[in-house]
Design a protein around this motif. Structure first.
Motif, PDB file in Angstrom:
ATOM      1  N   LEU A 115     -55.751 -34.075 -29.118  1.00  0.00           N
ATOM      2  CA  LEU A 115     -55.849 -32.777 -28.441  1.00  0.00           C
ATOM      3  C   LEU A 115     -54.807 -31.805 -28.979  1.00  0.00           C
ATOM      4  N   SER A 116     -53.611 -32.292 -29.284  1.00  0.00           N
ATOM      5  CA  SER A 116     -52.562 -31.423 -29.814  1.00  0.00           C
ATOM      6  C   SER A 116     -52.928 -30.891 -31.196  1.00  0.00           C
ATOM      7  N   ARG A 117     -53.589 -31.735 -31.990  1.00  0.00           N
ATOM      8  CA  ARG A 117     -54.033 -31.284 -33.312  1.00  0.00           C
ATOM      9  C   ARG A 117     -55.178 -30.293 -33.206  1.00  0.00           C
ATOM     10  N   ASP A 118     -56.013 -30.473 -32.186  1.00  0.00           N
ATOM     11  CA  ASP A 118     -57.171 -29.600 -32.007  1.00  0.00           C
ATOM     12  C   ASP A 118     -57.306 -29.238 -30.537  1.00  0.00           C
ATOM     13  N   PRO A 119     -56.570 -28.207 -30.076  1.00  0.00           N
ATOM     14  CA  PRO A 119     -56.654 -27.816 -28.661  1.00  0.00           C
ATOM     15  C   PRO A 119     -58.050 -27.389 -28.226  1.00  0.00           C
ATOM     16  N   GLY A 120     -58.928 -27.134 -29.186  1.00  0.00           N
ATOM     17  CA  GLY A 120     -60.311 -26.824 -28.844  1.00  0.00           C
ATOM     18  C   GLY A 120     -61.045 -27.979 -28.189  1.00  0.00           C
ATOM     19  N   LEU A 121     -60.440 -29.162 -28.189  1.00  0.00           N
ATOM     20  CA  LEU A 121     -61.025 -30.319 -27.513  1.00  0.00           C
ATOM     21  C   LEU A 121     -60.778 -30.306 -26.002  1.00  0.00           C
ATOM     22  N   ALA A 122     -60.114 -29.265 -25.494  1.00  0.00           N
ATOM     23  CA  ALA A 122     -59.806 -29.224 -24.059  1.00  0.00           C
ATOM     24  C   ALA A 122     -61.053 -29.346 -23.186  1.00  0.00           C
ATOM     25  N   PRO A 123     -62.177 -28.657 -23.490  1.00  0.00           N
ATOM     26  CA  PRO A 123     -63.370 -28.866 -22.653  1.00  0.00           C
ATOM     27  C   PRO A 123     -63.857 -30.311 -22.672  1.00  0.00           C
ATOM     28  N   ALA A 124     -63.777 -30.974 -23.820  1.00  0.00           N
ATOM     29  CA  ALA A 124     -64.174 -32.382 -23.879  1.00  0.00           C
ATOM     30  C   ALA A 124     -63.240 -33.235 -23.037  1.00  0.00           C
ATOM     31  N   ALA A 125     -61.943 -32.908 -23.036  1.00  0.00           N
ATOM     32  CA  ALA A 125     -60.983 -33.670 -22.226  1.00  0.00           C
ATOM     33  C   ALA A 125     -61.261 -33.492 -20.738  1.00  0.00           C
ATOM     34  N   VAL A 126     -61.628 -32.283 -20.328  1.00  0.00           N
ATOM     35  CA  VAL A 126     -61.955 -32.046 -18.926  1.00  0.00           C
ATOM     36  C   VAL A 126     -63.232 -32.796 -18.552  1.00  0.00           C
ATOM     37  N   ALA A 127     -64.243 -32.721 -19.404  1.00  0.00           N
ATOM     38  CA  ALA A 127     -65.497 -33.422 -19.118  1.00  0.00           C
ATOM     39  C   ALA A 127     -65.277 -34.926 -19.019  1.00  0.00           C
ATOM     40  N   GLU A 128     -64.457 -35.475 -19.903  1.00  0.00           N
ATOM     41  CA  GLU A 128     -64.193 -36.911 -19.869  1.00  0.00           C
ATOM     42  C   GLU A 128     -63.381 -37.290 -18.637  1.00  0.00           C
TER      43      GLU A 128
END
Length: 401
Positions: free
Chosen positions: A263-276
């Motif tokens: 996530l730190s390398r690609d903060p654009g993964l934040a929606p995926a982190a919330v969904a997970e």
């Protein structure tokens, strides 16, 4: 003695709550996994598995019907016979263990159309996209002055309360009082299933009344104005959901090797982190309903007035729906949607707001604090079967730039 205090009423309620907690404890000792869930545990998921092993639906010794089956839960959530209160809005009939119970305004289908215009103007895609900018400013402001190493008190709760207060148009001068009231009311959903200490029950009541007054209500009148009702609903439901969603996400990201680094390398993964997180460890774990008429679930006939508890969080750990259900993964695709935020029309305004705020909060945290790491075990509140999130989440690297 506080003005309006009623010692006799407090004694009666306090005794009833104490007896209920004792009953709950005994039923748990005797092996009822649902009773153990109601008592509270740092990790309820093994108990959810035990509930699932009892079949698609079963009658708990607490008096409630309980299901951890995702198909049964989804069917009940979609069936209007299962309501949050009586048809006249009156409280559900008291069960063996639940106590501080009343319907949630806006939770029923017949309230849906009346309240929709009052929250839709705040949460349609365009205003919600603009609100994300507000959340970003609040995240950066909190991180600029954060002290200590508790993610919940230093970041998650301040962001959730400040951002929602801004959305609802509260003056900045009211923010400290608003934040206090939101936290005091956070245990409201838990009190509908698990007997809470008397002092907490009274604090919840005072907090809901205080929020109504903060939005222009008159003491003693109740929250009948639709605009105030929506604002109180978002304050008591969306604010804690956002804070706990952030906390649960960060805890899971830090616990899974390489997830936080990804996530730190690609903060654009934040929606995926919330969904997970909504699959893996959602902030709302279960829903309770009452049958307004006869109902059939999984081949079982339930009579009117039957009390049903849907352990929606268990669906996310169902191995028939999700490979490696115990792992937190950012690369899941094509799996069923989690049942978190699926329960009841009152979640319609809560879900988009909590998701949007949590996504921004995770992205900003990953961008500005990539070296955040755990520094101790999280602390959870007891007797919190519905709302799940750490009270404290100790981390290093939060206050440093």
């Amino acid at each position: 003695m506080p003005e309006g205090a009623n010692p006799a009423a407090d004694y009666e309620l306090g005794l009833r709550l104490l007896n209920a907690r004792a009953t709950q404890r005994v039923l748990g000792i005797l092996g009822d996994p649902f009773a153990l869930v109601l008592r509270g545990t740092d990790d309820p998921y093994p108990l959810y598995a035990a509930i699932r092993e009892r079949g698609p639906i079963h009658r708990s010794t607490t008096g409630s019907w309980v299901t951890a089956d995702p198909d049964v839960a989804a069917a009940a959530l979609a069936d209007p016979v299962w309501r949050m209160s009586g048809r006249d809005g009156s409280p559900a009939a008291e069960q063996l263990l639940p106590f501080y119970g009343h319907g949630t305004l806006g939770g029923e289908a017949d309230e849906h159309e009346r309240l929709r215009p009052h929250w839709q103007a705040l949460l349609d895609p365009e205003p919600l996209a603009a609100h994300r900018k507000t959340v970003e400013r609040e995240c950066l402001a909190r991180l600029d002055r954060v002290t200590g190493g508790d993610l919940m008190t230093g970041y998650a709760w301040p962001v959730a309360t400040a951002a929602t207060a801004a959305l609802l148009g509260l003056p900045a001068a009211d923010l400290p009082r608003y934040a206090e009231l939101c936290q005091d009311a956070a245990a409201l959903p838990d009190s509908l299933l698990a007997a809470q200490p008397l002092a907490l029950v009274r604090r919840i009541e005072d907090a809901v009344a205080g929020l109504d007054e903060l939005f222009g209500g008159t003491p003693g009148e109740g929250t009948h104005d639709p605009d105030r009702a929506v604002r109180v609903l978002l304050s008591t439901a969306a604010v804690p959901a956002t804070a706990h969603l952030i906390g649960n996400a960060v805890r899971a990201l830090l616990a899974e090797p390489d997830a936080w680094q990804a996530l730190s390398r690609d903060p654009g993964l934040a929606p995926a982190a919330v969904a997970e997180t909504l699959r893996h460890d959602p902030p709302v774990q279960m829903e309770a309903r009452v049958a307004a008429g006869p109902a059939d679930l999984a081949g079982t006939r339930l009579e009117p007035g039957s009390h049903l508890v849907l352990v929606t969080a268990a669906a996310g750990r169902d191995e028939t729906r999700h490979p490696e259900p115990g792992r937190f993964r950012l690369d899941r695709q094509g799996e069923p949607e989690p049942l978190a935020f699926a329960g009841g029309l009152h979640h319609l305004p809560v879900a988009p707001l909590a998701r949007a705020q949590a996504e921004v909060a995770l992205r900003i945290l990953a961008e500005t604090r990539p070296d955040v790491r755990p520094s101790g075990a999280p602390v959870y509140r007891r007797r919190a079967p519905v709302v799940r999130g750490p009270v404290e989440l100790p981390v290093l690297g939060l206050g440093e730039t």
